[in-house]
Design a protein around this motif. Structure first.
Motif, PDB file in Angstrom:
ATOM      1  N   ASP A  82      -4.191   9.624  -2.997  1.00 16.40           N
ATOM      2  CA  ASP A  82      -4.489   9.600  -1.525  1.00 16.40           C
ATOM      3  C   ASP A  82      -3.945   8.201  -0.998  1.00 16.40           C
ATOM      4  O   ASP A  82      -3.416   7.979   0.022  1.00 16.40           O
ATOM      5  N   ALA A  83      -4.171   7.114  -1.883  1.00 16.59           N
ATOM      6  CA  ALA A  83      -3.762   5.735  -1.507  1.00 16.59           C
ATOM      7  C   ALA A  83      -3.633   5.118  -2.955  1.00 16.59           C
ATOM      8  O   ALA A  83      -4.120   5.408  -3.906  1.00 16.59           O
ATOM      9  N   LEU A  84      -2.900   3.901  -2.797  1.00 12.98           N
ATOM     10  CA  LEU A  84      -2.612   3.070  -3.797  1.00 12.98           C
ATOM     11  C   LEU A  84      -2.393   1.584  -3.200  1.00 12.98           C
ATOM     12  O   LEU A  84      -1.876   1.648  -2.330  1.00 12.98           O
ATOM     13  N   LEU A  85      -2.608   0.584  -4.266  1.00 15.95           N
ATOM     14  CA  LEU A  85      -2.232  -0.641  -3.927  1.00 15.95           C
ATOM     15  C   LEU A  85      -1.813  -1.295  -4.995  1.00 15.95           C
ATOM     16  O   LEU A  85      -2.197  -1.199  -6.116  1.00 15.95           O
ATOM     17  N   ARG A  86      -0.265  -1.731  -4.797  1.00 16.41           N
ATOM     18  CA  ARG A  86       0.246  -2.304  -5.936  1.00 16.41           C
ATOM     19  C   ARG A  86       1.016  -3.747  -5.552  1.00 16.41           C
ATOM     20  O   ARG A  86       0.808  -4.049  -4.582  1.00 16.41           O
ATOM     21  N   ILE A  87       1.011  -4.348  -6.857  1.00 18.85           N
ATOM     22  CA  ILE A  87       1.749  -5.800  -6.754  1.00 18.85           C
ATOM     23  C   ILE A  87       3.289  -5.624  -6.776  1.00 18.85           C
ATOM     24  O   ILE A  87       3.912  -5.007  -7.793  1.00 18.85           O
ATOM     25  N   GLU A  88       3.759  -6.298  -5.923  1.00 19.22           N
ATOM     26  CA  GLU A  88       5.342  -5.703  -5.801  1.00 19.22           C
ATOM     27  C   GLU A  88       6.137  -6.435  -6.799  1.00 19.22           C
ATOM     28  O   GLU A  88       7.177  -5.738  -7.388  1.00 19.22           O
ATOM     29  N   LYS A  89       5.873  -7.720  -7.080  1.00 20.78           N
ATOM     30  CA  LYS A  89       6.766  -8.394  -8.184  1.00 20.78           C
ATOM     31  C   LYS A  89       5.857  -8.877  -9.035  1.00 20.78           C
ATOM     32  O   LYS A  89       4.883  -9.583  -8.930  1.00 20.78           O
ATOM     33  N   GLY A  90       6.145  -8.432 -10.246  1.00 26.93           N
ATOM     34  CA  GLY A  90       5.279  -9.069 -11.341  1.00 26.93           C
ATOM     35  C   GLY A  90       4.129  -8.115 -11.625  1.00 26.93           C
ATOM     36  O   GLY A  90       3.412  -8.395 -12.609  1.00 26.93           O
ATOM     37  N   GLY A  91       4.130  -7.044 -11.170  1.00 25.71           N
ATOM     38  CA  GLY A  91       2.969  -6.106 -11.271  1.00 25.71           C
ATOM     39  C   GLY A  91       3.242  -4.959 -12.352  1.00 25.71           C
ATOM     40  O   GLY A  91       4.645  -5.082 -13.146  1.00 25.71           O
ATOM     41  N   ILE A 102       0.773  -1.122   0.110  1.00 25.01           N
ATOM     42  CA  ILE A 102       0.048  -0.114  -0.128  1.00 25.01           C
ATOM     43  C   ILE A 102       0.989   1.112   0.038  1.00 25.01           C
ATOM     44  O   ILE A 102       1.992   1.227   0.443  1.00 25.01           O
ATOM     45  N   GLY A 103       0.305   2.348  -0.334  1.00 25.15           N
ATOM     46  CA  GLY A 103       0.963   3.517  -0.458  1.00 25.15           C
ATOM     47  C   GLY A 103       0.228   4.874  -0.024  1.00 25.15           C
ATOM     48  O   GLY A 103      -1.017   4.608  -0.380  1.00 25.15           O
ATOM     49  N   ASP A 104       0.453   5.498   0.892  1.00 25.45           N
ATOM     50  CA  ASP A 104      -0.385   6.549   1.393  1.00 25.45           C
ATOM     51  C   ASP A 104       0.261   8.044   0.860  1.00 25.45           C
ATOM     52  O   ASP A 104       1.556   8.315   1.499  1.00 25.45           O
ATOM     53  N   ASN A 105      -0.192   8.772  -0.051  1.00 25.78           N
ATOM     54  CA  ASN A 105       0.159  10.057  -0.519  1.00 25.78           C
ATOM     55  C   ASN A 105       1.462   9.909  -1.171  1.00 25.78           C
ATOM     56  O   ASN A 105       2.395  10.739  -0.766  1.00 25.78           O
ATOM     57  N   CYS A 106       1.851   8.948  -1.895  1.00 25.90           N
ATOM     58  CA  CYS A 106       3.148   8.912  -2.160  1.00 25.90           C
ATOM     59  C   CYS A 106       3.120   9.326  -3.797  1.00 25.90           C
ATOM     60  O   CYS A 106       2.262   9.064  -4.477  1.00 25.90           O
ATOM     61  N   THR A 107       4.142   9.797  -4.245  1.00 27.10           N
ATOM     62  CA  THR A 107       4.323  10.347  -5.714  1.00 27.10           C
ATOM     63  C   THR A 107       4.436   8.938  -6.669  1.00 27.10           C
ATOM     64  O   THR A 107       5.049   8.051  -6.268  1.00 27.10           O
ATOM     65  N   VAL A 108       3.735   9.385  -7.783  1.00 25.62           N
ATOM     66  CA  VAL A 108       3.809   8.305  -8.713  1.00 25.62           C
ATOM     67  C   VAL A 108       4.346   8.884 -10.192  1.00 25.62           C
ATOM     68  O   VAL A 108       3.635   9.754 -10.542  1.00 25.62           O
ATOM     69  N   ARG A 109       5.302   8.432 -10.659  1.00 22.60           N
ATOM     70  CA  ARG A 109       5.600   8.899 -12.230  1.00 22.60           C
ATOM     71  C   ARG A 109       4.940   8.027 -12.971  1.00 22.60           C
ATOM     72  O   ARG A 109       5.417   6.879 -13.535  1.00 22.60           O
ATOM     73  N   LEU A 110       3.815   8.573 -13.560  1.00 18.95           N
ATOM     74  CA  LEU A 110       3.019   7.972 -14.501  1.00 18.95           C
ATOM     75  C   LEU A 110       3.675   8.013 -16.001  1.00 18.95           C
ATOM     76  O   LEU A 110       3.828   7.112 -16.796  1.00 18.95           O
ATOM     77  N   ASP A 111       3.649   9.293 -16.386  1.00 20.10           N
ATOM     78  CA  ASP A 111       4.124   9.730 -17.801  1.00 20.10           C
ATOM     79  C   ASP A 111       4.868  11.129 -17.993  1.00 20.10           C
ATOM     80  O   ASP A 111       4.863  11.633 -16.784  1.00 20.10           O
ATOM     81  N   PRO A 112       5.420  11.545 -18.842  1.00 18.64           N
ATOM     82  CA  PRO A 112       6.035  12.761 -18.978  1.00 18.64           C
ATOM     83  C   PRO A 112       5.090  13.782 -18.601  1.00 18.64           C
ATOM     84  O   PRO A 112       5.613  14.862 -18.289  1.00 18.64           O
ATOM     85  N   GLU A 113       3.792  13.952 -18.765  1.00 24.91           N
ATOM     86  CA  GLU A 113       2.776  14.889 -18.106  1.00 24.91           C
ATOM     87  C   GLU A 113       1.888  14.715 -16.952  1.00 24.91           C
ATOM     88  O   GLU A 113       1.270  15.478 -16.431  1.00 24.91           O
ATOM     89  N   ASN A 114       2.225  13.466 -16.364  1.00 20.75           N
ATOM     90  CA  ASN A 114       1.612  13.190 -15.241  1.00 20.75           C
ATOM     91  C   ASN A 114       2.254  12.577 -13.862  1.00 20.75           C
ATOM     92  O   ASN A 114       3.011  11.668 -14.302  1.00 20.75           O
ATOM     93  N   GLU A 115       2.362  13.435 -12.731  1.00 22.30           N
ATOM     94  CA  GLU A 115       3.082  12.745 -11.719  1.00 22.30           C
ATOM     95  C   GLU A 115       2.187  13.034 -10.462  1.00 22.30           C
ATOM     96  O   GLU A 115       2.225  14.125  -9.761  1.00 22.30           O
TER      97      GLU A 115
END
Length: 230
Positions: free
Chosen positions: A97-106, A80-93
């Motif tokens: 508020d929250a995220l949930l990611r698969i650590e390996k293979g995601g 899980i992530g709480d208010n952490c920055t996400v580098r999506l693409d050259p125009e979006n960072e």
């Protein structure tokens, strides 16, 4: 040399709402503004955070993090992530508020400097004053970058929209006859919507535990464990 470094730092302009920047320009300015707690680049435009009220943001955010944190506790291999920055693409960072990611293979990775890069599987936004952004420009950016599920809690409307990416479109997931929405990406991630909106966190967590106890969640957790051992 030292004087030129100091001079270049001083000459970096501050972030301002509405600035049109590249992601590199945005990061460079953001890193200089250590007093700023939240700023986002959405479709090339800067949005800066404002003071947050407890009933319209702080408490809803806390409920969401409790729900996600419980799922993480029983699901090795997700993060899980709480208010952490996400580098999506050259125009979006964004800084969701929250995220949930698969650590390996995601879909996403953690960069050498510690940022999430590419699309987490699930992003959640608590939308009060930001609802026009969260359901328009952010939604477009998340969809284009393949965020598989996107949940928006519209606090003022007392509504929750949970979208699933299908054939390049976001389709709203529907609650079952018991009022429960079930993630299609994360087996066992069940949400009793009415209980969450009423602040009945005990019921929210009980329903989540029912999802975690399913065979589908057990299989998913086993698959993540295999990925983690590779």
């Amino acid at each position: 040399m030292a004087q030129s470094i100091i001079k270049s730092t001083i000459n970096i302009p501050p972030l301002e709402n509405g600035d049109r920047l590249t992601r590199l320009e945005f990061e460079t300015r953001y890193q200089q503004m250590t007093h700023v707690k939240k700023a986002e680049l959405i479709e090339g435009i800067v949005y800066m955070g404002s003071p947050l009220r407890i009933n319209k943001h702080g408490n809803p955010h806390g409920r969401i993090m409790t729900w996600l944190g419980t799922y993480e506790a029983y699901t090795n291999g997700v993060q899980i992530g709480d208010n952490c920055t996400v580098r999506l693409d050259p125009e979006n960072e964004p800084q969701p508020d929250a995220l949930l990611r698969i650590e390996k293979g995601g879909q996403s990775i953690i960069t050498e400097d510690g940022y999430v890069e590419a699309a987490p599987e699930l992003i959640i936004e608590i939308a009060a004053s930001t609802v026009s952004i969260d359901l328009h420009d952010k939604l477009k950016a998340y969809r284009r970058n393949q965020v598989q599920e996107y949940l928006v809690w519209r606090v003022d409307d007392n509504e929750i929209d949970w979208f699933r990416l299908k054939e390049e479109k976001y389709i709203k997931l529907q609650a079952d006859e018991k009022g429960i929405i079930k993630s299609e990406i994360y087996p066992g991630l069940w949400l009793d919507v009415n209980s969450l909106l009423k602040g009945d966190l005990a019921t929210v967590l009980n329903v989540l535990q029912q999802g975690i106890n399913t065979s589908e969640h057990k299989k998913f957790a086993e698959e993540l464990s295999i990925n983690d051992s590779i």
